[in-house]
Design a protein around this motif. Structure first.
Motif, short mmCIF file in Angstrom:
data_model
loop_
_atom_site.label_atom_id
_atom_site.label_comp_id
_atom_site.label_asym_id
_atom_site.label_seq_id
_atom_site.Cartn_x
_atom_site.Cartn_y
_atom_site.Cartn_z
N LYS A 1 -23.66 34.26 65.93
CA LYS A 1 -24.85 35.25 65.85
C LYS A 1 -25.54 36.07 66.78
N GLY A 2 -25.86 37.59 66.29
CA GLY A 2 -26.26 38.37 67.23
C GLY A 2 -24.92 39.23 67.16
N ARG A 3 -23.69 39.33 67.43
CA ARG A 3 -22.93 40.29 66.88
C ARG A 3 -23.01 41.00 65.24
N GLY A 4 -24.10 40.59 64.74
CA GLY A 4 -24.28 41.45 63.82
C GLY A 4 -25.20 42.77 64.33
N LYS A 5 -25.55 42.33 64.89
CA LYS A 5 -26.74 43.10 65.65
C LYS A 5 -25.95 44.36 66.60
N LEU A 6 -24.87 43.47 67.52
CA LEU A 6 -24.18 43.99 67.71
C LEU A 6 -23.54 45.69 67.26
N VAL A 7 -22.69 45.20 66.64
CA VAL A 7 -21.70 45.72 65.27
C VAL A 7 -22.99 47.23 64.68
N ARG A 8 -24.05 46.23 64.02
CA ARG A 8 -24.64 47.42 63.30
C ARG A 8 -25.08 48.68 64.25
N ASP A 9 -25.52 48.34 65.22
CA ASP A 9 -26.01 49.51 66.68
C ASP A 9 -25.13 50.53 66.87
N MET A 10 -23.80 49.51 66.71
CA MET A 10 -22.60 50.61 67.42
C MET A 10 -22.51 52.01 66.31
N GLU A 11 -22.24 51.14 65.48
CA GLU A 11 -22.02 51.95 63.66
C GLU A 11 -22.93 53.42 63.82
N ASP A 12 -24.23 52.56 63.98
CA ASP A 12 -24.41 53.83 63.57
C ASP A 12 -24.37 54.44 64.92
N ILE A 13 -24.40 54.43 65.50
CA ILE A 13 -24.42 55.72 66.86
C ILE A 13 -22.81 56.50 66.36
N TYR A 14 -21.79 55.65 65.82
CA TYR A 14 -20.34 55.79 65.80
C TYR A 14 -20.62 57.18 64.41
N ALA A 15 -21.49 56.59 63.62
CA ALA A 15 -21.64 57.53 62.81
C ALA A 15 -22.52 58.87 62.67
N LEU A 16 -23.55 58.53 64.16
CA LEU A 16 -24.68 60.03 64.68
C LEU A 16 -23.04 60.98 64.77
N ILE A 17 -21.93 59.98 65.45
CA ILE A 17 -20.42 60.68 66.64
C ILE A 17 -19.90 61.98 65.39
N ASP A 18 -19.61 60.91 64.24
CA ASP A 18 -19.09 61.93 63.59
C ASP A 18 -19.66 62.85 62.69
N SER A 19 -21.05 63.02 62.19
CA SER A 19 -21.76 63.59 61.71
C SER A 19 -22.85 64.99 62.36
N LEU A 20 -22.84 64.74 64.06
CA LEU A 20 -22.91 65.74 64.38
C LEU A 20 -22.21 67.13 64.39
N ILE A 21 -20.98 66.96 64.68
CA ILE A 21 -19.87 65.96 64.86
C ILE A 21 -19.90 66.25 66.43
N VAL A 22 -19.29 65.45 67.45
CA VAL A 22 -19.03 65.53 68.34
C VAL A 22 -17.52 64.40 68.46
N CYS A 23 -17.03 64.77 69.88
CA CYS A 23 -15.87 63.72 70.19
C CYS A 23 -16.55 62.34 70.41
N LYS A 24 -15.06 61.62 69.82
CA LYS A 24 -15.24 59.94 69.90
C LYS A 24 -14.95 59.47 72.13
#
Lengths: 168, 619
Positions: B472-495
């Motif tokens: 337990k706890g990995r769910g939140k780690l993944v979720r937070d990263m997903e949110d940032i990665y989605a923003l990176i690809d929406s703003l769009i800045v380079c990963k």
């Protein structure tokens, strides 16, 4: 009398230039308060992935752009070598553009008057493209400095080669 | 208006009619731009259950609010969104270069292609002039050739072109869209969607000024980021590049090898990033506005492939190298060039070839199937030949061009077990058996198997968590990263620049505000990241995907790592997967079937989309 250190222009090191266009963005920003490469006085050419280079006015001796202008709208400043454009005389005919071997003269598509790099003469820090280039690929040079650089690198290479031969 | 161009261009390829609509301001703020805006627009313009390769699947090209500015790495990206012919869920792929900034200067935030053209065409956007041009002379040409011919035809060197190759024309489900020779919107088969529309290329020339809302502060921020990009956060990309991962992953035994039969490659040194840089890399170039530059250009110095020029990254090097058991770097580089030539996603291509080799070694495919080729792992000639077949859809390549999932169904005989994919998208270079945070990220990724939807491997690889443990706890780690990665690809800045945002979302929110003038906080931006992941989930649910699809490739669940060493015996059990999924859904505020709840949708101001899941929530 022109001294050897007076007539400077912006030159790009083709080895260092990565084609990122930051010079274009910052030039148009400085000159026109907009990000727009087509309004930049320095332009980037990427012939293929390996050949990238920014090109701008080289302040030629006896500049063909000045000679080409039928309306005497262009003249070269004697001390700095800057090509000065008389806005009232220029009618945007484009003969100077054709005459320039480097594509350094461009027609402003809004004012319909040609524009050429003036080394950011109104900016305190000098040419902004040089200041912003993240690769330090741009520098302010004179023809004498270019010759010096070429000479030094040729001699360096020669001595490196000799050293390698000795090590063999 | 700052940041956004304020216009969305619609192209009906059935009729040739084009029109412009104002950008929906609410969408802009809620979904930012790039893939977020693209997915939201796709949803409005599509019907449930649409066949990905039918004219009714719109293809959305979108850029972000920062596009066209000098902000380092942020000025130049663009994204394609459509239903994926590989996953049958939402597909999206981002590419960089100069194409995105040109589109912004032409005056559009998005272009939506509907229908399908009767004859092959390419789109020519010359500022506000929109023309569909005959593309019959471009059929069969590579994206690179197409770009050159279009520039010549239009007589303008500064035209930017994104194009498909033969694979896209032939509707290969692993086809990509390539701009500027080497930049690919690679994953999820967007090239096939473009091909199904008979749209060969998109050519753009834009000359409008781009201004920002708060210029003085913006320029200060640019200056600061130029400095950061010279520092440690970008060092990897400036030096060895992503290929550095080969030896790192190999040492950690988390580099899938020979189609997941191993987790490390005994000959990794021969294909290492270090060796690549020493012998092959001749130049590192940058995208428009980038102050770090990462694009490693390689040239084969000698041998049969001498002179081959292409870009090389870890993923593609891994896919056609270790994953196929191949240790000849020159052949891998040639393989990469072929992928660019035909316009196929080089990650998926490598995984498909490895799958074919595995089928061959297990007797599911014979020498006859390969037209006389002995398609063993490690045979570099086989790699080249199979890639040619996939690109042209000849022989076995006709089946393999469908991607591993559909190819396995066609081959039958249990080939499914050898098809390493999630939701129909081929795996990437992280052995999920011994990277369990990554395993969760891959399982729930809305576009299928991919590291770029979350980057959750970083926790495992960097030792921030016990990578062999599912807890337990990995769910939140993944979720937070997903949110940032989605923003990176929406703003769009380079990963690759993500590390230079020292304050993460705070920096991103500041950037957004300085460019657009729209007040944005880190909290609001985070919510947008969550919203973007949620809309992707809603689309996938609408298209019939659900918890059953949040799974892992067969070998990850069934074949323990055989290699001697610290991870020997590791794999992910079904219990572990279920524990991870439950934890993730919970952290997202979704129910146990992975469906966003009414409460969550209301919290995200997504009430309008509740209808998609209403019935499913009642069950």
């Amino acid at each position: 009398m022109v001294k050897i250190h007076d007539k400077k222009f912006v030159s790009a090191d083709a080895e260092k230039c990565v084609g990122c266009q930051i010079c274009e963005y910052m030039c148009s920003w400085t000159k026109e308060k907009a990000f727009n490469p087509i309004k930049s006085r320095i332009r980037v050419v990427r012939v293929n992935q390996l050949a990238n280079m920014a090109v701008t006015c080289r302040r030629c001796e006896d500049p063909p752009c000045v000679a080409a202008c039928p309306r005497d709208a262009l003249k070269q400043s004697e001390d700095s070598g800057t090509i000065l454009v008389d806005d009232d005389k220029c009618n945007g005919c484009g003969w100077c553009i054709e005459a320039c071997d480097y594509g350094a003269v461009m027609l402003h598509f809004e004012s319909k008057i040609v524009y050429i790099c003036d080394l950011c003469k109104d900016e305190e820090g000098g040419p902004q493209c040089i200041k912003w280039c993240p690769e330090e690929a741009l520098s302010l040079v004179t023809s004498d400095i270019l010759a010096q650089k070429a000479r030094i690198s040729a001699v360096r290479k020669l001595f490196q080669d000799q050293k390698m031969h000795r090590e063999k | 208006m700052y940041g956004y161009a304020g216009k969305v261009l619609y192209i009906d390829l059935n009729t040739g009619k084009t029109w412009v609509e104002p950008l929906n301001q609410e969408y802009a703020k809620k979904y930012v731009g790039g893939i977020g805006l693209g997915m939201r627009l796709w949803l409005d313009n599509s019907k449930a259950g649409v066949d990905p390769l039918s004219p009714d699947n719109p293809l959305v090209l979108s850029i972000g609010p920062i596009s066209g500015t000098v902000f380092p790495t942020a000025g130049n990206g663009h994204s394609f969104v459509a239903k994926s012919p590989a996953t049958f869920g939402i597909g999206e792929a981002v590419a960089h270069g100069t194409f995105g900034s040109e589109l912004k200067r032409a005056g559009y935030d998005a272009v939506i292609f509907k229908g399908s053209s009767e004859k092959p065409v390419y789109l020519w956007l010359d500022d506000d002039s929109v023309q569909l041009m005959d593309a019959s002379h471009l059929l069969g040409k590579s994206p690179s050739e197409t770009e050159d011919i279009i520039k010549q035809d239009l007589g303008d060197y500064y035209v930017r072109v994104a194009a498909i190759g033969l694979a896209g024309e032939k509707l290969s489900r692993i086809a990509c869209i390539i701009n500027e020779k080497t930049r690919a919107a690679g994953r999820t088969g967007m090239g096939a969607v473009m091909g199904s529309k008979n749209l060969k290329a998109i050519a753009v020339r834009g000359t409008n000024d781009i201004r920002v809302a708060k210029p003085t502060e913006f320029i200060e921020m640019v200056k600061e980021f130029h400095e950061r990009m010279k520092g440690p956060a970008a060092q990897k990309y400036r030096t060895l590049g992503t290929s550095e991962n080969i030896l790192v992953h190999n040492a950690l035994q988390c580099m899938p090898t020979r189609n997941y039969n191993n987790a490390h490659f005994e000959n990794a040194k021969k294909v290492s990033g270090e060796y690549l840089n020493e012998k092959f890399v001749v130049k590192i170039i940058g995208c428009s506005s980038c102050a770090m530059r990462c694009e490693h250009e390689v040239v084969v110095p000698e041998g049969p492939y001498k002179g081959t020029l292409t870009r090389m990254e870890y993923e593609t090097l891994w896919a056609m190298g270790p994953y196929c058991g191949i240790d000849e770097l020159d052949a891998i580089v040639k393989g990469m060039e072929l992928c660019n030539y035909y316009g196929i996603d080089a990650i998926s291509a490598g995984v498909v070839v490895a799958f074919a080799m595995d089928c061959y070694e297990n007797g599911l495919l014979s020498t006859k199937d390969f037209d006389g080729l002995e398609a063993n792992f490690g045979n570099s000639e086989a790699l080249i030949q199979i890639l040619e077949k996939i690109g042209t859809r000849t022989g076995i390549g006709n089946i393999l061009a469908e991607g591993v999932r559909i190819a396995a169904q066609k081959i039958g005989k249990g080939a499914e077990k050898l098809a390493q994919h999630i939701k129909g998208l081929e795996v990437t270079g992280y052995d999920l058996r011994c990277l369990k945070t990554a395993a969760l990220g891959f399982a729930v990724s809305f576009r299928g198997a991919d590291h770029n939807r979350h980057g959750a491997y970083a926790f495992d690889v960097k030792g921030k968590v016990d990578r062999l443990k599912a807890e337990k706890g990995r769910g939140k780690l993944v979720r937070d990263m997903e949110d940032i990665y989605a923003l990176i690809d929406s703003l769009i800045v380079c990963k690759f620049s993500r590390g230079t945002y020292y304050k993460g979302l705070v920096d991103m929110a500041t950037l957004y505000t300085l460019v657009t003038g729209i007040e944005m906080t880190a909290e609001e931006l985070k919510k947008s990241g969550e919203r973007i992941n949620t809309v992707a989930r809603l689309i996938n649910i609408r298209e019939g995907l659900g918890r059953k699809d949040d799974t892992l490739p067969w070998k990850v669940l069934n074949l323990p790592i055989p290699d001697d060493g610290p991870v020997k015996g590791a794999y992910v059990t079904l219990d572990e997967l279920n524990l991870l999924l439950d934890d993730y859904y919970q952290s997202r505020g979704w129910n146990s079937n992975g469906i966003p709840t009414k409460m969550k949708l209301e919290e995200l101001n997504m009430n309008a989309l509740l209808k998609i899941v209403e019935e499913k929530l009642e069950v």
